[in-house]
Design a protein around this motif. Structure first.
Motif, mmCIF file in Angstrom:
data_model
loop_
_atom_site.group_PDB
_atom_site.id
_atom_site.type_symbol
_atom_site.label_atom_id
_atom_site.label_comp_id
_atom_site.label_asym_id
_atom_site.label_seq_id
_atom_site.Cartn_x
_atom_site.Cartn_y
_atom_site.Cartn_z
ATOM 1 N N GLN A 143 0.806 -1.251 -0.002
ATOM 2 C CA GLN A 143 -0.108 -0.102 -0.005
ATOM 3 C C GLN A 143 0.874 1.330 0.018
ATOM 4 O O GLN A 143 0.438 2.405 -0.733
ATOM 5 N N GLY A 147 -0.629 2.595 -3.312
ATOM 6 C CA GLY A 147 -1.943 2.968 -2.678
ATOM 7 C C GLY A 147 -2.145 4.328 -3.121
ATOM 8 O O GLY A 147 -2.472 5.309 -2.190
ATOM 9 N N TYR A 228 -10.587 1.142 0.462
ATOM 10 C CA TYR A 228 -9.633 1.949 -0.005
ATOM 11 C C TYR A 228 -10.043 1.816 -1.614
ATOM 12 O O TYR A 228 -9.960 3.156 -2.284
#
Length: 335
Positions: A143, A147, A228
């Motif tokens: 991430q 991300g 997310y």
């Protein structure tokens, strides 16, 4: 024409034999489970393959004209596409092409039957394996690097582009002269991968993957990851979310059409991408770099987009490597 077809049948006999064996096995399992043998999706797959052929022919036509710049374009095209040599060449790939058209609908049927063969109870095991290898869930490790919504969107687009390997890629492996030395080996491993990885191991180690874990099993271990992805989708399109929703819909309706079914371990996306790395490794340096980079994106993307645990992709790479080695022990038949 008859000689060309007979020659191709001799050359591709081992590939066709493997395909026939797999068809018989799948049909037997379906019959035993009372599943209808109607494969209406073969027509849809044939249409996609025909469209892919047309696109490649148009590309070849345009590039051929641009390079040759013939004084008489019609005569040039007639010689290029309607000569006896070209027709024999096209006919030579038809048996493998027929297998490719029929095979994916068979696989989709088998994949969608997994809940009839085994319970989806392996996810907790693979979650523990990832955490044992990495100290945490793989997506959390990635991430900080991946991300970012725009990067997630790009990875998702690459993950969707993967499907081109099943059509344009297979057509090039079937017909392109540069692939002649690995053609038999490629298609043997290609078919075996779908059977061993996509059906056999997927049924034996039935799992749904992070994105489907909560909807199908009630386990909220990857809720944060899905949150997310949905938030990223509000800024840039994350195409995988629509595909995941579609797969869930098909699953709830017990549909068994082309592309249906839910499995995680092992990853067919990674398996096919890695197979192209092996097949293209000695063809050219550019292809080697391109296929390796694409495989890396697919492996990381499979985790980042919540389709797979990291171990799903790692197992695929190991199994494909073994299948590639085994296929390399067989004598290569020429046309």
């Amino acid at each position: 024409m008859k000689n060309a077809l007979l020659s191709s049948l001799r050359r591709d006999g081992v590939v066709l034999g493997l395909a026939a064996l797999m068809f018989v096995i799948v049909a037997a399992i379906m019959t035993a489970k009372g599943i209808d043998l109607n494969f209406s999706s073969i027509r849809a797959n044939a249409q996609v393959m025909a469209s892919s052929v047309l696109v490649l022919v148009v590309i070849d036509l345009v590039t051929g004209l641009a390079i040759a710049r013939p004084e008489w374009p019609i005569a040039f095209l007639r010689q290029r596409y309607l000569s006896a040599r070209t027709i024999r060449f096209a006919i030579g790939g038809l048996p493998v092409l027929a297998v490719l058209i029929v095979f994916l609908p068979f696989y989709s049927k088998m994949k969608s039957m997994i809940p009839l063969l085994n319970e989806y109870d392996w996810d907790p095991v693979f979650i523990r394996w990832d955490r044992w290898l990495l100290g945490q869930d793989a997506w959390l490790l990635l991430q900080p690097v991946l991300g970012y919504p725009i990067l997630t969107s790009a990875i998702s687009a690459c993950y969707q582009i993967w499907i081109l390997l099943l059509y344009f890629g297979c057509l090039l492996m079937c017909y392109h002269p540069a692939a002649a030395d690995v053609r038999q080996r490629f298609f043997l491993v290609y078919l075996a991968s779908w059977g061993v990885i996509g059906a056999g191991l997927a049924a034996a180690f039935a799992s749904v993957g992070p994105c489907f874990l909560e909807p199908l099993t009630g386990n909220p271990a990857f809720t944060a990851q899905m949150e997310y992805l949905r938030s990223a989708n509000e800024q840039f399109p994350v195409f995988s979310l629509k595909v995941q929703d579609l797969l869930l819909t098909w699953f709830s309706r017990d549909e068994r059409g082309l592309g249906s079914g839910i499995t995680a371990m092992p990853s067919m996306h990674v398996a096919v991408a890695f197979l192209y790395v092996l097949a293209c490794w000695n063809i050219s340096t550019r292809l080697r770099v391109a296929t390796t980079a694409f495989c890396a994106v697919i492996l990381l993307g499979s985790v980042h987009l919540a389709y797979h645990y990291l171990v799903d992709g790692l197992v695929s790479i190991v199994v494909v490597s073994v299948l590639w080695w085994l296929a390399g022990r067989l004598p290569v038949r020429s046309g």
